[in-house]
Design a protein around this motif. Structure first.
Motif, PDB file in Angstrom:
ATOM      1  N   ARG A 213      18.631   9.670  19.001  1.00  0.00           N
ATOM      2  CA  ARG A 213      19.908   9.857  18.322  1.00  0.00           C
ATOM      3  C   ARG A 213      19.687  10.555  16.989  1.00  0.00           C
ATOM      4  O   ARG A 213      18.593  10.531  16.421  1.00  0.00           O
ATOM      5  CB  ARG A 213      20.619   8.518  18.099  1.00  0.00           C
ATOM      6  N   TRP A 214      20.773  11.181  16.514  1.00  0.00           N
ATOM      7  CA  TRP A 214      20.740  11.870  15.223  1.00  0.00           C
ATOM      8  C   TRP A 214      20.940  10.861  14.106  1.00  0.00           C
ATOM      9  O   TRP A 214      21.775   9.967  14.200  1.00  0.00           O
ATOM     10  CB  TRP A 214      21.839  12.924  15.141  1.00  0.00           C
ATOM     11  N   ILE A 215      20.175  11.019  13.048  1.00  0.00           N
ATOM     12  CA  ILE A 215      20.329  10.203  11.842  1.00  0.00           C
ATOM     13  C   ILE A 215      20.541  11.147  10.670  1.00  0.00           C
ATOM     14  O   ILE A 215      19.779  12.090  10.476  1.00  0.00           O
ATOM     15  CB  ILE A 215      19.100   9.304  11.600  1.00  0.00           C
ATOM     16  N   VAL A 216      21.618  10.914   9.899  1.00  0.00           N
ATOM     17  CA  VAL A 216      21.975  11.802   8.786  1.00  0.00           C
ATOM     18  C   VAL A 216      21.784  11.073   7.459  1.00  0.00           C
ATOM     19  O   VAL A 216      21.937   9.859   7.376  1.00  0.00           O
ATOM     20  CB  VAL A 216      23.433  12.291   8.926  1.00  0.00           C
ATOM     21  N   GLY A 217      21.455  11.847   6.435  1.00  0.00           N
ATOM     22  CA  GLY A 217      21.315  11.321   5.092  1.00  0.00           C
ATOM     23  C   GLY A 217      22.554  11.608   4.261  1.00  0.00           C
ATOM     24  O   GLY A 217      23.507  12.242   4.728  1.00  0.00           O
ATOM     25  N   PRO A 218      22.599  11.175   3.005  1.00  0.00           N
ATOM     26  CA  PRO A 218      23.763  11.411   2.146  1.00  0.00           C
ATOM     27  C   PRO A 218      23.856  12.878   1.720  1.00  0.00           C
ATOM     28  O   PRO A 218      22.858  13.594   1.691  1.00  0.00           O
ATOM     29  CB  PRO A 218      23.492  10.501   0.946  1.00  0.00           C
ATOM     30  N   TRP A 219      25.079  13.310   1.393  1.00  0.00           N
ATOM     31  CA  TRP A 219      25.282  14.669   0.911  1.00  0.00           C
ATOM     32  C   TRP A 219      24.659  14.841  -0.466  1.00  0.00           C
ATOM     33  O   TRP A 219      24.749  13.951  -1.314  1.00  0.00           O
ATOM     34  CB  TRP A 219      26.770  14.989   0.824  1.00  0.00           C
ATOM     35  N   MET A 220      24.038  15.991  -0.680  1.00  0.00           N
ATOM     36  CA  MET A 220      23.477  16.311  -1.993  1.00  0.00           C
ATOM     37  C   MET A 220      24.556  16.898  -2.895  1.00  0.00           C
ATOM     38  O   MET A 220      25.677  17.159  -2.456  1.00  0.00           O
ATOM     39  CB  MET A 220      22.312  17.301  -1.840  1.00  0.00           C
ATOM     40  N   VAL A 221      24.222  17.106  -4.167  1.00  0.00           N
ATOM     41  CA  VAL A 221      25.185  17.643  -5.133  1.00  0.00           C
ATOM     42  C   VAL A 221      25.554  19.076  -4.751  1.00  0.00           C
ATOM     43  O   VAL A 221      24.700  19.855  -4.312  1.00  0.00           O
ATOM     44  CB  VAL A 221      24.594  17.603  -6.563  1.00  0.00           C
ATOM     45  N   CYS A 222      26.837  19.421  -4.928  1.00  0.00           N
ATOM     46  CA  CYS A 222      27.315  20.764  -4.604  1.00  0.00           C
ATOM     47  C   CYS A 222      26.624  21.796  -5.501  1.00  0.00           C
ATOM     48  O   CYS A 222      26.345  21.543  -6.675  1.00  0.00           O
ATOM     49  CB  CYS A 222      28.831  20.827  -4.769  1.00  0.00           C
TER      50      CYS A 222
ATOM     51  N   GLY B 169      18.160  14.585  11.220  1.00  0.00           N
ATOM     52  CA  GLY B 169      16.957  14.568  12.042  1.00  0.00           C
ATOM     53  C   GLY B 169      17.156  13.799  13.326  1.00  0.00           C
ATOM     54  O   GLY B 169      18.010  12.912  13.426  1.00  0.00           O
ATOM     55  N   CYS B 170      16.362  14.172  14.320  1.00  0.00           N
ATOM     56  CA  CYS B 170      16.387  13.488  15.613  1.00  0.00           C
ATOM     57  C   CYS B 170      15.330  12.389  15.589  1.00  0.00           C
ATOM     58  O   CYS B 170      14.166  12.647  15.266  1.00  0.00           O
ATOM     59  CB  CYS B 170      16.114  14.485  16.743  1.00  0.00           C
ATOM     60  N   PHE B 171      15.722  11.177  15.912  1.00  0.00           N
ATOM     61  CA  PHE B 171      14.807  10.043  15.881  1.00  0.00           C
ATOM     62  C   PHE B 171      14.850   9.315  17.214  1.00  0.00           C
ATOM     63  O   PHE B 171      15.900   9.218  17.865  1.00  0.00           O
ATOM     64  CB  PHE B 171      15.176   9.072  14.757  1.00  0.00           C
ATOM     65  N   GLY B 172      13.674   8.812  17.623  1.00  0.00           N
ATOM     66  CA  GLY B 172      13.569   8.022  18.831  1.00  0.00           C
ATOM     67  C   GLY B 172      13.531   6.547  18.500  1.00  0.00           C
ATOM     68  O   GLY B 172      13.128   6.137  17.414  1.00  0.00           O
ATOM     69  N   ASN B 173      13.965   5.766  19.458  1.00  0.00           N
ATOM     70  CA  ASN B 173      14.006   4.324  19.253  1.00  0.00           C
ATOM     71  C   ASN B 173      13.690   3.628  20.571  1.00  0.00           C
ATOM     72  O   ASN B 173      14.191   4.008  21.621  1.00  0.00           O
ATOM     73  CB  ASN B 173      15.374   3.895  18.728  1.00  0.00           C
TER      74      ASN B 173
ATOM     75  N   SER C 240      14.889  18.957  19.887  1.00  0.00           N
ATOM     76  CA  SER C 240      15.257  19.236  21.272  1.00  0.00           C
ATOM     77  C   SER C 240      15.458  17.959  22.085  1.00  0.00           C
ATOM     78  O   SER C 240      16.100  17.994  23.138  1.00  0.00           O
ATOM     79  CB  SER C 240      14.178  20.105  21.926  1.00  0.00           C
ATOM     80  N   ARG C 241      14.907  16.825  21.612  1.00  0.00           N
ATOM     81  CA  ARG C 241      15.078  15.578  22.351  1.00  0.00           C
ATOM     82  C   ARG C 241      16.482  15.018  22.189  1.00  0.00           C
ATOM     83  O   ARG C 241      16.915  14.190  22.992  1.00  0.00           O
ATOM     84  CB  ARG C 241      14.042  14.541  21.886  1.00  0.00           C
ATOM     85  N   CYS C 242      17.179  15.419  21.147  1.00  0.00           N
ATOM     86  CA  CYS C 242      18.568  14.995  20.946  1.00  0.00           C
ATOM     87  C   CYS C 242      19.502  16.103  21.421  1.00  0.00           C
ATOM     88  O   CYS C 242      19.144  17.281  21.444  1.00  0.00           O
ATOM     89  CB  CYS C 242      18.840  14.675  19.477  1.00  0.00           C
ATOM     90  N   SER C 243      20.697  15.749  21.759  1.00  0.00           N
ATOM     91  CA  SER C 243      21.668  16.729  22.251  1.00  0.00           C
ATOM     92  C   SER C 243      22.068  17.677  21.136  1.00  0.00           C
ATOM     93  O   SER C 243      22.512  17.254  20.063  1.00  0.00           O
ATOM     94  CB  SER C 243      22.902  16.007  22.801  1.00  0.00           C
ATOM     95  N   SER C 244      21.931  18.993  21.389  1.00  0.00           N
ATOM     96  CA  SER C 244      22.290  19.982  20.372  1.00  0.00           C
ATOM     97  C   SER C 244      23.797  20.039  20.159  1.00  0.00           C
ATOM     98  O   SER C 244      24.271  20.424  19.092  1.00  0.00           O
ATOM     99  CB  SER C 244      21.767  21.365  20.783  1.00  0.00           C
ATOM    100  N   GLU C 245      24.594  19.677  21.157  1.00  0.00           N
ATOM    101  CA  GLU C 245      26.047  19.727  21.019  1.00  0.00           C
ATOM    102  C   GLU C 245      26.549  18.664  20.051  1.00  0.00           C
ATOM    103  O   GLU C 245      27.577  18.837  19.409  1.00  0.00           O
ATOM    104  CB  GLU C 245      26.701  19.529  22.390  1.00  0.00           C
ATOM    105  N   GLU C 246      25.848  17.566  19.953  1.00  0.00           N
ATOM    106  CA  GLU C 246      26.287  16.476  19.097  1.00  0.00           C
ATOM    107  C   GLU C 246      25.619  16.493  17.725  1.00  0.00           C
ATOM    108  O   GLU C 246      25.800  15.576  16.946  1.00  0.00           O
ATOM    109  CB  GLU C 246      25.994  15.136  19.789  1.00  0.00           C
TER     110      GLU C 246
END
Length: 266
Positions: free
Chosen positions: A144-153, A167-171, A185-191
């Motif tokens: 699954r995809w794991i996202v971090g916080p937004w950086m400063v504009c 990033g794509c992470f396995g569990n 590539s292990r995670c879905s590119s569409e999502e």
């Protein structure tokens, strides 16, 4: 020369008989690995049917189950023999660091020693110790995809860009194993969540006009407050003056000195 060659010829049958007896004499265990208990010729000796030679040593390298054997005669040695086998299914590989990864499964030794494979397709192999070669299916793995916080504009106005880590992470279904980074590539590119986007698109001029109007309003409010304060001070001063004047007049009218002028009698 003949008298020297004759004793050698007489000893040759005895030597060959000893070699044959040495080959026949050693007992093979029914499974696992072992060192031959007696020294065998490097040419005629071996491990026997169903076993392979994995090592040789004059004194078994101190690994024999009994006391160290004395060193062998020249051209003789002890053989370390193992019987190759196809690994059995087990659940013991997950705890071992020394395991072979085959994508959907692990191959290891039950005592976590190093496994050795003769054929990777059939997974035919052995363990140098007396442990068994086993195989364990990997726990169910999800990505699954794991996202971090937004950086400063990148800009306060007129449009900027802000970024975040994706990033794509396995569990594993085994909760004791934390998630770990994998190739995207292990995670879905569409999502896949976006890694960057526009921000602060408002024009800087709008902010300037807004600041100007705010400053004008602030200036007007300041003048109004100042005028009100001045009027208040004048009113208070006038009231105090009136009270003081009234008080002084009252005091002056209620007291005085009466002088009686008498003509003196002559």
């Amino acid at each position: 020369m003949d008298h020297l060659l004759l004793p050698s010829l007489l000893l040759l049958p005895l030597f060959l008989a000893g070699e044959v007896l040495s080959v026949i004499s050693f007992n093979l265990p029914s499974h696992g690995c072992h060192w031959t208990e007696s020294c065998h010729s490097k040419w005629l000796g071996g491990c026997g049917s169903g076993y392979i030679i994995v090592d040789q040593s004059d004194d078994c390298k101190g690994l024999c189950p009994v006391a160290d054997y004395p060193a062998c005669l020249p051209f003789h040695t002890h053989f370390h023999c193992c019987r190759p086998d196809v690994p059995k299914v087990s659940k013991e590989c997950i705890k071992c660091k020394n395991k072979l990864d085959f994508g959907d499964e692990y191959v290891c030794c039950t005592d976590c020693s190093d496994p050795y494979l003769l054929d990777k397709n059939s997974k035919l192999g052995y363990c140098k110790t007396e442990s068994d070669l086993v195989m364990q299916l990997k726990p169910l793995e999800t990505f699954r995809w794991i996202v971090g916080p937004w950086m400063v504009c990148s800009s306060p106005c007129d449009g900027g860009i802000r970024y975040r880590d994706v990033g794509c992470f396995g569990n594993m279904e085994d909760t004791s194993i934390k998630h770990y980074p994998m190739d995207d590539s292990r995670c879905s590119s569409e999502e896949m969540p976006v890694r960057h986007e526009s921000c602060n698109v408002k024009s800087c001029e709008d902010y300037s006009e807004g600041n100007l109007n705010t400053n004008e309003q602030s200036a007007m409010s300041g003048w109004l407050i100042t005028i009100l304060i001045l009027f208040g001070l004048v009113a208070i001063g006038g009231f105090v003056l009136v009270v003081y004047t009234f008080y002084k007049r009252r005091i002056s009218s209620s007291s005085g000195v009466v002088y009686i002028m008498l003509d003196g009698y002559s």
